[in-house]
Scaffold this active site. Structure first.
Site, PDB file in Angstrom:
ATOM      1  CG  HIS A  34      -1.751   1.201   1.411  1.00 48.18           C
ATOM      2  ND1 HIS A  34      -3.096   1.219   1.132  1.00 48.18           N
ATOM      3  CD2 HIS A  34      -1.443   2.454   1.840  1.00 48.18           C
ATOM      4  CE1 HIS A  34      -3.575   2.417   1.380  1.00 48.18           C
ATOM      5  NE2 HIS A  34      -2.592   3.192   1.806  1.00 48.18           N
ATOM      6  CD  GLU A  35       1.615   3.754   3.575  1.00 49.54           C
ATOM      7  OE1 GLU A  35       2.021   4.824   3.066  1.00 49.54           O
ATOM      8  OE2 GLU A  35       0.484   3.626   4.067  1.00 49.54           O
ATOM      9  CG  HIS A  38       0.306   6.006  -0.902  1.00 52.04           C
ATOM     10  ND1 HIS A  38      -0.778   6.486  -1.602  1.00 52.04           N
ATOM     11  CD2 HIS A  38      -0.196   5.445   0.225  1.00 52.04           C
ATOM     12  CE1 HIS A  38      -1.882   6.227  -0.930  1.00 52.04           C
ATOM     13  NE2 HIS A  38      -1.558   5.597   0.178  1.00 52.04           N
TER      14      HIS A  38
END
Length: 240
Positions: A34-35, A38
């Site tokens: 997820h990170e 980003h």
């Protein structure tokens, strides 16, 4: 998630252990993805801040937030350390910030899709399972509780938790990803004014989660998305 499971009438130690395993997989594998999503999106759009701060990596130690990890264990909703983003480095700050914000939840939904596909695959080809067809795709009756069944249930739990994370992170409250999407819709002056109070919003968010005010709406959205992904991933097997 475990909080609701323990309170529910259908609590079993087997289900508890399966969800703990799924939660740990999510914390140490999914949160980094997820990170990383980003950081990768920001880097490709011109902001290398995350790269220079060591966040363009899948190493879980670079991303895990202890409080957010505990929240995932107990509520199914949580967070990691926010990826630093310098919006002024983007060519189109409003648009690019929205893309970066969407990258994380989108990664969760892709993982959920793959996990639910594996779940359906294991359930369909498991020799100790029978199934019947419903209007929503393939539904499964279990004949014998085999190792394959428990592995399938872990993938199902991973899918559900990832859907929960995607839905949760799209709430338009700082510091969640949904608040970053506001940059595409709010005037910059109002948006940056709201961000000044981000730490207070975070405390309020924790309190609201603790008392369960968001449980109903989040469960409704999670179930709606889960049903859609389940139907989509079971469709190929319903045609076999």
């Amino acid at each position: 998630m475990l909080f609701n499971l323990i309170r529910g009438s259908g609590f079993t130690w087997t289900t508890f252990v399966l969800y703990v395993i799924a939660d740990l997989i999510v914390i140490f594998l999914t949160l980094p993805v997820h990170e990383f999503a980003h950081a990768f999106a920001a880097d490709k759009l011109g902001d290398s801040t995350a790269r220079y701060q060591g966040r363009l990596t899948l190493n879980p130690m670079a991303h895990i937030d202890p409080i957010g990890a505990v929240a995932i264990l107990f509520f199914g909703f949580g967070w990691a350390k926010p990826v630093p983003v310098t919006g002024l480095r983007f060519k189109k700050p409003k648009r690019d910030m929205a893309i970066v914000a969407l990258a994380g939840p989108l990664a969760n939904l892709i993982i959920a899709l793959l996990s639910m596909l594996i779940f359906n695959l294991l359930m369909y080809f498991g020799a100790d399972f029978s199934q019947f067809e419903s209007g929503y795709g393939m539904r499964y009756y279990v004949k014998d509780y085999t190792v394959l069944y428990y592995i399938a249930q872990i993938f199902r739990a991973i899918a559900v938790i990832n859907i929960s994370l995607a839905v949760f992170n799209l709430i338009p409250i700082p510091p969640l990803d949904g608040s970053r999407l506001l940059t595409a819709f709010l005037p910059s002056r109002i948006y940056y004014k709201l961000m000044q109070y981000e730490q207070y919003f975070f405390i309020i968010l924790l309190a609201v989660l603790w008392v369960g005010l968001l449980t109903g709406p989040l469960d409704f959205l999670r179930n709606a998305v889960s049903d859609g992904i389940y139907w989509l991933t079971s469709l190929p097997f319903s045609l076999l």
